[in-house]
Design a protein around this motif. Structure first.
Motif, PDB file in Angstrom:
ATOM      1  N   LEU A  55     -52.977  30.649  -7.980  1.00  0.00           N
ATOM      2  CA  LEU A  55     -53.388  31.722  -8.891  1.00  0.00           C
ATOM      3  C   LEU A  55     -52.658  33.023  -8.582  1.00  0.00           C
ATOM      4  O   LEU A  55     -52.226  33.737  -9.495  1.00  0.00           O
ATOM      5  N   ARG A  56     -52.504  33.336  -7.304  1.00  0.00           N
ATOM      6  CA  ARG A  56     -51.802  34.575  -6.923  1.00  0.00           C
ATOM      7  C   ARG A  56     -50.337  34.513  -7.353  1.00  0.00           C
ATOM      8  O   ARG A  56     -49.810  35.467  -7.918  1.00  0.00           O
ATOM      9  N   ARG A  57     -49.693  33.380  -7.071  1.00  0.00           N
ATOM     10  CA  ARG A  57     -48.266  33.272  -7.394  1.00  0.00           C
ATOM     11  C   ARG A  57     -48.027  33.258  -8.903  1.00  0.00           C
ATOM     12  O   ARG A  57     -47.051  33.827  -9.391  1.00  0.00           O
ATOM     13  N   LEU A  58     -48.915  32.601  -9.633  1.00  0.00           N
ATOM     14  CA  LEU A  58     -48.767  32.501 -11.083  1.00  0.00           C
ATOM     15  C   LEU A  58     -49.255  33.755 -11.814  1.00  0.00           C
ATOM     16  O   LEU A  58     -49.085  33.875 -13.023  1.00  0.00           O
ATOM     17  N   LYS A  59     -49.907  34.638 -11.066  1.00  0.00           N
ATOM     18  CA  LYS A  59     -50.438  35.887 -11.629  1.00  0.00           C
ATOM     19  C   LYS A  59     -51.393  35.613 -12.799  1.00  0.00           C
ATOM     20  O   LYS A  59     -51.279  36.194 -13.888  1.00  0.00           O
ATOM     21  N   THR A  60     -52.325  34.721 -12.556  1.00  0.00           N
ATOM     22  CA  THR A  60     -53.314  34.378 -13.573  1.00  0.00           C
ATOM     23  C   THR A  60     -54.687  34.273 -12.929  1.00  0.00           C
ATOM     24  O   THR A  60     -54.799  34.056 -11.714  1.00  0.00           O
ATOM     25  N   ASP A  61     -55.719  34.421 -13.743  1.00  0.00           N
ATOM     26  CA  ASP A  61     -57.089  34.358 -13.238  1.00  0.00           C
ATOM     27  C   ASP A  61     -57.625  32.930 -13.179  1.00  0.00           C
ATOM     28  O   ASP A  61     -58.643  32.687 -12.536  1.00  0.00           O
ATOM     29  N   TYR A  62     -56.955  32.020 -13.867  1.00  0.00           N
ATOM     30  CA  TYR A  62     -57.466  30.636 -13.900  1.00  0.00           C
ATOM     31  C   TYR A  62     -56.331  29.654 -14.139  1.00  0.00           C
ATOM     32  O   TYR A  62     -55.284  29.997 -14.708  1.00  0.00           O
ATOM     33  N   LEU A  63     -56.532  28.438 -13.669  1.00  0.00           N
ATOM     34  CA  LEU A  63     -55.678  27.307 -13.996  1.00  0.00           C
ATOM     35  C   LEU A  63     -56.378  26.494 -15.079  1.00  0.00           C
ATOM     36  O   LEU A  63     -57.575  26.233 -14.981  1.00  0.00           O
ATOM     37  N   ASP A  64     -55.630  26.108 -16.084  1.00  0.00           N
ATOM     38  CA  ASP A  64     -56.213  25.206 -17.078  1.00  0.00           C
ATOM     39  C   ASP A  64     -56.463  23.834 -16.465  1.00  0.00           C
ATOM     40  O   ASP A  64     -57.441  23.173 -16.801  1.00  0.00           O
ATOM     41  N   VAL A  65     -55.556  23.420 -15.580  1.00  0.00           N
ATOM     42  CA  VAL A  65     -55.648  22.091 -14.964  1.00  0.00           C
ATOM     43  C   VAL A  65     -55.200  22.169 -13.515  1.00  0.00           C
ATOM     44  O   VAL A  65     -54.199  22.811 -13.198  1.00  0.00           O
ATOM     45  N   LEU A  66     -55.942  21.496 -12.648  1.00  0.00           N
ATOM     46  CA  LEU A  66     -55.535  21.297 -11.256  1.00  0.00           C
ATOM     47  C   LEU A  66     -55.527  19.797 -10.979  1.00  0.00           C
ATOM     48  O   LEU A  66     -56.537  19.114 -11.198  1.00  0.00           O
ATOM     49  N   LEU A  67     -54.387  19.300 -10.511  1.00  0.00           N
ATOM     50  CA  LEU A  67     -54.267  17.893 -10.144  1.00  0.00           C
ATOM     51  C   LEU A  67     -54.170  17.750  -8.630  1.00  0.00           C
ATOM     52  O   LEU A  67     -53.528  18.565  -7.965  1.00  0.00           O
ATOM     53  N   LEU A  68     -54.788  16.711  -8.115  1.00  0.00           N
ATOM     54  CA  LEU A  68     -54.557  16.328  -6.725  1.00  0.00           C
ATOM     55  C   LEU A  68     -53.261  15.539  -6.698  1.00  0.00           C
ATOM     56  O   LEU A  68     -53.115  14.550  -7.416  1.00  0.00           O
ATOM     57  N   HIS A  69     -52.326  15.978  -5.874  1.00  0.00           N
ATOM     58  CA  HIS A  69     -51.012  15.348  -5.833  1.00  0.00           C
ATOM     59  C   HIS A  69     -51.123  14.004  -5.110  1.00  0.00           C
ATOM     60  O   HIS A  69     -52.192  13.410  -5.092  1.00  0.00           O
ATOM     61  N   ARG A  70     -50.058  13.497  -4.568  1.00  0.00           N
ATOM     62  CA  ARG A  70     -50.098  12.161  -3.955  1.00  0.00           C
ATOM     63  C   ARG A  70     -51.263  12.006  -2.976  1.00  0.00           C
ATOM     64  O   ARG A  70     -51.622  12.945  -2.275  1.00  0.00           O
ATOM     65  N   PRO A  71     -51.834  10.801  -2.912  1.00  0.00           N
ATOM     66  CA  PRO A  71     -53.083  10.615  -2.165  1.00  0.00           C
ATOM     67  C   PRO A  71     -52.996  10.969  -0.686  1.00  0.00           C
ATOM     68  O   PRO A  71     -52.045  10.618   0.003  1.00  0.00           O
ATOM     69  N   ASP A  72     -54.013  11.673  -0.243  1.00  0.00           N
ATOM     70  CA  ASP A  72     -54.265  11.898   1.180  1.00  0.00           C
ATOM     71  C   ASP A  72     -55.020  10.673   1.677  1.00  0.00           C
ATOM     72  O   ASP A  72     -56.129  10.379   1.215  1.00  0.00           O
ATOM     73  N   LEU A  73     -54.431   9.933   2.591  1.00  0.00           N
ATOM     74  CA  LEU A  73     -55.048   8.696   3.069  1.00  0.00           C
ATOM     75  C   LEU A  73     -56.334   8.934   3.844  1.00  0.00           C
ATOM     76  O   LEU A  73     -57.089   7.997   4.105  1.00  0.00           O
ATOM     77  N   LEU A  74     -56.591  10.173   4.205  1.00  0.00           N
ATOM     78  CA  LEU A  74     -57.818  10.516   4.937  1.00  0.00           C
ATOM     79  C   LEU A  74     -58.803  11.288   4.068  1.00  0.00           C
ATOM     80  O   LEU A  74     -59.726  11.912   4.587  1.00  0.00           O
ATOM     81  N   PHE A  75     -58.644  11.247   2.743  1.00  0.00           N
ATOM     82  CA  PHE A  75     -59.480  12.102   1.914  1.00  0.00           C
ATOM     83  C   PHE A  75     -60.938  11.679   1.917  1.00  0.00           C
ATOM     84  O   PHE A  75     -61.266  10.498   1.940  1.00  0.00           O
ATOM     85  N   ASP A  76     -61.798  12.682   1.906  1.00  0.00           N
ATOM     86  CA  ASP A  76     -63.239  12.501   1.814  1.00  0.00           C
ATOM     87  C   ASP A  76     -63.652  12.908   0.400  1.00  0.00           C
ATOM     88  O   ASP A  76     -63.545  14.085   0.042  1.00  0.00           O
ATOM     89  N   PRO A  77     -64.098  11.976  -0.439  1.00  0.00           N
ATOM     90  CA  PRO A  77     -64.413  12.330  -1.824  1.00  0.00           C
ATOM     91  C   PRO A  77     -65.514  13.369  -1.957  1.00  0.00           C
ATOM     92  O   PRO A  77     -65.547  14.115  -2.938  1.00  0.00           O
ATOM     93  N   GLU A  78     -66.395  13.443  -0.988  1.00  0.00           N
ATOM     94  CA  GLU A  78     -67.453  14.455  -1.047  1.00  0.00           C
ATOM     95  C   GLU A  78     -66.874  15.854  -0.860  1.00  0.00           C
ATOM     96  O   GLU A  78     -67.349  16.817  -1.478  1.00  0.00           O
ATOM     97  N   GLU A  79     -65.839  15.973  -0.010  1.00  0.00           N
ATOM     98  CA  GLU A  79     -65.184  17.270   0.145  1.00  0.00           C
ATOM     99  C   GLU A  79     -64.436  17.659  -1.127  1.00  0.00           C
ATOM    100  O   GLU A  79     -64.441  18.825  -1.534  1.00  0.00           O
TER     101      GLU A  79
END
Length: 308
Positions: A105-129
């Motif tokens: 948001l700071r770099r794009l100089k905007t107050d919101y993102l229309d879309v946020l994607l999780l990039h390639r999978p983190d093999l240790l990801f916790d879905p609750e987090e």
């Protein structure tokens, strides 16, 4: 420009997306011209990632956008988080998702993102987090829609068990050369070719069943990052057919290759990564034509496949 109403996501999104990975190579003024050209061609979705140029792509876009005369509400800005090549790890932890979104948001100089994607999978990801991070970003109004990139059906199911928000996009590699999204179904149960190997657990069919729009990255590439197959000497048959269809429809070979992707009934989008305005105009002409059923197969076979 062909427009797509994304289920649970952005409405009237352009079928062609401008991928901004290479934008750091442009000056601020040239970047503004590129954004403006995209808009003139009907592109309203701009794709970023925190790892593109270590944030420089977002910074260049953020500096250039005010020069375009466009309104923030007239564009769809998407970014991706989770890749940290500097740290040699992928990270979908709650804190990293939140800090990455704030930095975008700071770099794009905007107050919101229309879309946020999780990039390639983190093999240790916790879905609750992940769910906690998405909830906080949505509640604060900083992110409106969510999705993933290069994620399998099993990982999507695990995310959906905890994440409340619809996952509206999955960004996946797909081109006339890189056809593994569809090859497994074509060559099912065929021991004569390794194209029968399903390499992604049927992610295309999964996304269609669950109203997840596929965004095809590197739509003109061969290999993972081998280069462009258009006019490449290693693809004579494909380029001959691309040329014939280009003449028929009065569009470029590149536009025919993009039209091939857009013809698929999954209603995919294609991410164009060029920073050449003329090339982008050529590509956008793809949305003006609809290949026939037979022409689609003709291109598929010209790319080196066969009917089993």
């Amino acid at each position: 420009m062909k427009l797509i109403n994304v289920v649970n996501g952005p409405q009237n999104a352009s079928a062609v997306i401008l991928g901004c990975m290479r934008m750091p190579a442009l000056s601020v003024e040239k970047a503004a011209d590129m954004i403006r050209t995209a808009s003139e061609e009907g592109i309203n979705l701009f794709d970023h990632a925190t790892c593109y140029g270590d944030g420089e792509a977002e910074t260049r876009f953020g500096d250039a956008f005010p020069l375009t005369g466009l309104k923030r509400e007239d564009v769809i800005i998407q970014s991706k988080c989770g890749l940290h090549f500097d740290r040699k790890e992928f990270d979908w932890s709650r804190d990293d998702i939140l800090s990455s979104a704030e930095a975008s948001l700071r770099r794009l100089k905007t107050d919101y993102l229309d879309v946020l994607l999780l990039h390639r999978p983190d093999l240790l990801f916790d879905p609750e987090e992940v769910a906690e991070a998405f909830d906080q970003l949505e509640k604060s109004g900083k992110v409106r829609c969510f999705g993933v990139s290069n994620v399998s059906p099993g990982q999507l199911e695990l995310l959906k068990k905890y994440v409340r928000q619809p996952l509206v996009f999955n960004q996946l590699q797909f081109s006339l050369d890189q056809t593994q999204l569809i090859d497994g179904d074509m060559y099912l149960n065929n021991l004569t070719t390794d194209r029968s190997i399903i390499r992604d657990n049927g992610v295309l069919n999964y996304c269609r069943l669950h109203d997840i729009t596929i965004q095809a990255w590197s739509p003109l590439q061969f290999g993972m990052f081998g280069g462009c197959f258009v006019d490449h000497p290693d693809f004579p048959d494909l380029n001959r057919v691309l040329g014939e269809m280009g003449e028929k429809y009065s569009i470029s070979k590149a536009a025919v290759a993009i039209a091939w992707i857009l013809r698929h009934p999954a209603r995919m989008q294609a991410v164009a990564g060029t920073m050449n305005p003329d090339h982008l105009r050529d590509i956008c002409a793809a949305s003006k034509v609809s290949l026939t059923h037979q022409e689609w197969y003709q291109l598929y076979l010209a790319s080196g496949k066969f009917l089993p």
